[in-house]
Design a protein around this motif. Structure first.
Motif, PDB file in Angstrom:
ATOM      1  N   ARG A  20      31.753  37.632  37.439  1.00 44.47           N
ATOM      2  CA  ARG A  20      31.128  36.331  37.142  1.00 44.47           C
ATOM      3  C   ARG A  20      31.946  35.555  36.113  1.00 44.47           C
ATOM      4  NH1 ARG A  20      26.062  38.247  37.980  1.00 44.47           N
ATOM      5  NH2 ARG A  20      25.930  39.184  35.914  1.00 44.47           N
ATOM      6  N   GLU A  21      32.450  36.287  35.112  1.00 42.38           N
ATOM      7  CA  GLU A  21      33.281  35.679  34.066  1.00 42.38           C
ATOM      8  C   GLU A  21      34.488  34.951  34.666  1.00 42.38           C
ATOM      9  OE1 GLU A  21      35.124  38.085  30.776  1.00 42.38           O
ATOM     10  OE2 GLU A  21      32.985  38.449  30.371  1.00 42.38           O
ATOM     11  N   LYS A  22      35.065  35.533  35.723  1.00 48.02           N
ATOM     12  CA  LYS A  22      36.231  34.932  36.381  1.00 48.02           C
ATOM     13  C   LYS A  22      35.816  34.102  37.601  1.00 48.02           C
ATOM     14  CE  LYS A  22      40.250  37.001  36.687  1.00 48.02           C
ATOM     15  NZ  LYS A  22      41.301  37.994  37.053  1.00 48.02           N
ATOM     16  N   ARG A  23      34.513  33.832  37.714  1.00 43.34           N
ATOM     17  CA  ARG A  23      33.969  33.070  38.846  1.00 43.34           C
ATOM     18  C   ARG A  23      34.407  33.668  40.188  1.00 43.34           C
ATOM     19  NH1 ARG A  23      36.623  28.791  36.943  1.00 43.34           N
ATOM     20  NH2 ARG A  23      36.895  27.925  39.018  1.00 43.34           N
ATOM     21  N   ALA A  59      40.979  45.183  41.302  1.00 39.65           N
ATOM     22  CA  ALA A  59      40.639  44.028  42.132  1.00 39.65           C
ATOM     23  C   ALA A  59      40.280  42.829  41.256  1.00 39.65           C
ATOM     24  CB  ALA A  59      39.494  44.369  43.081  1.00 39.65           C
ATOM     25  N   VAL A  60      39.468  43.048  40.233  1.00 44.63           N
ATOM     26  CA  VAL A  60      39.087  41.954  39.333  1.00 44.63           C
ATOM     27  C   VAL A  60      40.315  41.455  38.570  1.00 44.63           C
ATOM     28  CG1 VAL A  60      37.751  41.377  37.253  1.00 44.63           C
ATOM     29  CG2 VAL A  60      36.654  42.631  39.127  1.00 44.63           C
ATOM     30  N   LYS A  61      41.114  42.400  38.093  1.00 48.15           N
ATOM     31  CA  LYS A  61      42.288  42.061  37.279  1.00 48.15           C
ATOM     32  C   LYS A  61      43.334  41.259  38.058  1.00 48.15           C
ATOM     33  CE  LYS A  61      43.749  45.835  35.284  1.00 48.15           C
ATOM     34  NZ  LYS A  61      44.499  46.965  34.699  1.00 48.15           N
ATOM     35  N   TYR A  62      43.577  41.652  39.313  1.00 50.90           N
ATOM     36  CA  TYR A  62      44.660  41.042  40.086  1.00 50.90           C
ATOM     37  C   TYR A  62      44.188  39.947  41.043  1.00 50.90           C
ATOM     38  CZ  TYR A  62      47.672  44.682  38.239  1.00 50.90           C
ATOM     39  OH  TYR A  62      48.386  45.499  37.398  1.00 50.90           O
ATOM     40  N   THR A  63      42.935  39.545  40.924  1.00 59.21           N
ATOM     41  CA  THR A  63      42.421  38.432  41.733  1.00 59.21           C
ATOM     42  C   THR A  63      42.210  37.240  40.816  1.00 59.21           C
ATOM     43  OG1 THR A  63      41.365  39.937  43.304  1.00 59.21           O
ATOM     44  CG2 THR A  63      40.529  37.681  43.250  1.00 59.21           C
ATOM     45  N   GLN A  64      42.683  36.097  41.251  1.00 64.90           N
ATOM     46  CA  GLN A  64      42.619  34.881  40.458  1.00 64.90           C
ATOM     47  C   GLN A  64      41.171  34.447  40.236  1.00 64.90           C
ATOM     48  OE1 GLN A  64      43.680  35.198  43.571  1.00 64.90           O
ATOM     49  NE2 GLN A  64      42.411  33.789  44.755  1.00 64.90           N
ATOM     50  N   GLU A  65      41.020  33.584  39.263  1.00 69.98           N
ATOM     51  CA  GLU A  65      39.717  32.986  38.998  1.00 69.98           C
ATOM     52  C   GLU A  65      39.256  32.267  40.256  1.00 69.98           C
ATOM     53  OE1 GLU A  65      38.200  29.971  35.683  1.00 69.98           O
ATOM     54  OE2 GLU A  65      39.331  31.684  34.871  1.00 69.98           O
ATOM     55  N   ARG A 116      36.294  50.692  51.491  1.00 70.56           N
ATOM     56  CA  ARG A 116      37.345  49.671  51.424  1.00 70.56           C
ATOM     57  C   ARG A 116      37.022  48.698  50.297  1.00 70.56           C
ATOM     58  NH1 ARG A 116      40.919  47.483  55.238  1.00 70.56           N
ATOM     59  NH2 ARG A 116      41.129  45.230  55.120  1.00 70.56           N
ATOM     60  N   VAL A 117      37.985  48.501  49.393  1.00 66.13           N
ATOM     61  CA  VAL A 117      37.866  47.504  48.331  1.00 66.13           C
ATOM     62  C   VAL A 117      38.972  46.491  48.586  1.00 66.13           C
ATOM     63  CG1 VAL A 117      37.951  47.067  45.847  1.00 66.13           C
ATOM     64  CG2 VAL A 117      36.944  49.209  46.691  1.00 66.13           C
ATOM     65  N   ALA A 118      38.576  45.294  49.040  1.00 65.08           N
ATOM     66  CA  ALA A 118      39.538  44.267  49.431  1.00 65.08           C
ATOM     67  C   ALA A 118      39.403  43.054  48.517  1.00 65.08           C
ATOM     68  CB  ALA A 118      39.304  43.860  50.885  1.00 65.08           C
ATOM     69  N   ASP A 119      40.468  42.273  48.429  1.00 63.69           N
ATOM     70  CA  ASP A 119      40.424  41.055  47.616  1.00 63.69           C
ATOM     71  C   ASP A 119      41.412  40.039  48.178  1.00 63.69           C
ATOM     72  OD1 ASP A 119      43.128  41.248  46.329  1.00 63.69           O
ATOM     73  OD2 ASP A 119      42.268  43.057  45.439  1.00 63.69           O
ATOM     74  N   ASN A 120      41.310  38.814  47.681  1.00 63.54           N
ATOM     75  CA  ASN A 120      42.292  37.791  48.067  1.00 63.54           C
ATOM     76  C   ASN A 120      43.165  37.453  46.859  1.00 63.54           C
ATOM     77  OD1 ASN A 120      40.420  36.280  46.594  1.00 63.54           O
ATOM     78  ND2 ASN A 120      40.642  34.470  47.874  1.00 63.54           N
ATOM     79  N   GLY A 121      43.503  38.494  46.109  1.00 60.80           N
ATOM     80  CA  GLY A 121      44.336  38.345  44.921  1.00 60.80           C
ATOM     81  C   GLY A 121      45.804  38.174  45.248  1.00 60.80           C
ATOM     82  N   ILE A 122      46.653  38.586  44.300  1.00 61.03           N
ATOM     83  CA  ILE A 122      48.081  38.304  44.420  1.00 61.03           C
ATOM     84  C   ILE A 122      48.800  39.173  45.444  1.00 61.03           C
ATOM     85  CG2 ILE A 122      48.274  37.358  42.110  1.00 61.03           C
ATOM     86  CD1 ILE A 122      49.366  40.002  41.137  1.00 61.03           C
ATOM     87  N   GLY A 123      48.211  40.294  45.821  1.00 58.42           N
ATOM     88  CA  GLY A 123      48.845  41.157  46.809  1.00 58.42           C
ATOM     89  C   GLY A 123      50.010  41.939  46.230  1.00 58.42           C
ATOM     90  N   ILE A 124      50.619  42.735  47.077  1.00 57.92           N
ATOM     91  CA  ILE A 124      51.719  43.615  46.660  1.00 57.92           C
ATOM     92  C   ILE A 124      52.873  43.423  47.637  1.00 57.92           C
ATOM     93  CG2 ILE A 124      52.403  46.019  46.251  1.00 57.92           C
ATOM     94  CD1 ILE A 124      49.303  46.576  46.023  1.00 57.92           C
ATOM     95  N   GLN A 151      48.493  37.127  49.376  1.00 60.05           N
ATOM     96  CA  GLN A 151      47.244  36.952  50.135  1.00 60.05           C
ATOM     97  C   GLN A 151      46.160  37.961  49.800  1.00 60.05           C
ATOM     98  OE1 GLN A 151      48.047  36.637  54.353  1.00 60.05           O
ATOM     99  NE2 GLN A 151      50.002  35.679  53.925  1.00 60.05           N
ATOM    100  N   GLY A 152      46.498  39.024  49.104  1.00 56.78           N
ATOM    101  CA  GLY A 152      45.476  40.000  48.742  1.00 56.78           C
ATOM    102  C   GLY A 152      45.809  41.404  49.185  1.00 56.78           C
ATOM    103  N   SER A 153      44.916  42.313  48.806  1.00 55.73           N
ATOM    104  CA  SER A 153      45.103  43.733  49.089  1.00 55.73           C
ATOM    105  C   SER A 153      43.789  44.364  49.494  1.00 55.73           C
ATOM    106  CB  SER A 153      45.606  44.467  47.839  1.00 55.73           C
ATOM    107  OG  SER A 153      46.830  43.930  47.396  1.00 55.73           O
ATOM    108  N   ALA A 154      43.896  45.485  50.179  1.00 56.02           N
ATOM    109  CA  ALA A 154      42.739  46.325  50.457  1.00 56.02           C
ATOM    110  C   ALA A 154      43.140  47.759  50.134  1.00 56.02           C
ATOM    111  CB  ALA A 154      42.302  46.204  51.905  1.00 56.02           C
ATOM    112  N   PHE A 155      42.394  48.379  49.252  1.00 53.87           N
ATOM    113  CA  PHE A 155      42.588  49.787  48.963  1.00 53.87           C
ATOM    114  C   PHE A 155      41.462  50.528  49.656  1.00 53.87           C
ATOM    115  CE2 PHE A 155      45.297  47.933  45.849  1.00 53.87           C
ATOM    116  CZ  PHE A 155      46.320  48.867  45.690  1.00 53.87           C
TER     117      PHE A 155
END
Length: 156
Positions: free
Chosen positions: A24-27, A59-65, A83-91, A143-147
């Motif tokens: 929530r802090e990072k919206r 996921a929280v750390k590497y995903t943008q606000e 599966r923990v997926a995000d639309n963060g910076i990816g690898i 585009q993001g990652s999924a672990f």
């Protein structure tokens, strides 16, 4: 490592709830729609909680606000898949084979300000393997990652 029948849904539920304030802090939109039922696994709830904690922390750390993070589970062929997926910076593809190595951190301009020890994913891999499972990453740079990890389901 003490193993017992473990309700992975409950473990995931607790960890996701504990991360809602940070997201929530990072919206960030933290999505978790638990299935009606999921077979138990033979595991150590404390260790599996740490696995989920490390994956969600990254996921929280590497995903943008304003980004999103999604947690999902399913039963597949006598196994439980998480599966923990995000639309963060990816690898970047060249760095993906090393993300589970001890002290390895993805080096890029996008990660230069992000703090970490490079041990979180090593802990995840070791823990999942001790639970007779396996872990992997799927990622597209920018585009993001999924672990994902898979554990044998307990036979009922």
């Amino acid at each position: 490592l003490e193993m017992e029948p473990c309700d992975l849904l409950q473990v995931i539920d607790e960890v996701v709830d504990s991360f809602r304030p940070r997201a929530r802090e990072k919206r960030q939109d933290l999505r978790w729609q638990p299935p009606q039922a999921l077979p138990q696994v033979r595991g150590n709830p404390r260790i599996l909680r740490q696995v989920m904690d490390n994956l969600l922390s990254n996921a929280v750390k590497y995903t943008q606000e304003g980004g999103w993070i999604s947690v999902s589970t399913e039963e597949e062929n006598g196994h439980v898949v998480v599966r923990v997926a995000d639309n963060g910076i990816g690898i970047p593809p060249a760095q993906q084979p090393y993300v589970f190595d001890k002290f390895y951190r993805v080096e890029s301009e996008a990660t230069s300000e992000i703090k970490g020890t490079g041990l979180g994913l090593t802990i995840v891999k070791t823990a999942i393997e001790k639970h007779k499972g396996r872990v992997w990453v799927e990622s597209n740079w920018g585009q993001g990652s999924a672990f994902c990890f898979v554990l044998p389901a307990l036979k009922t």
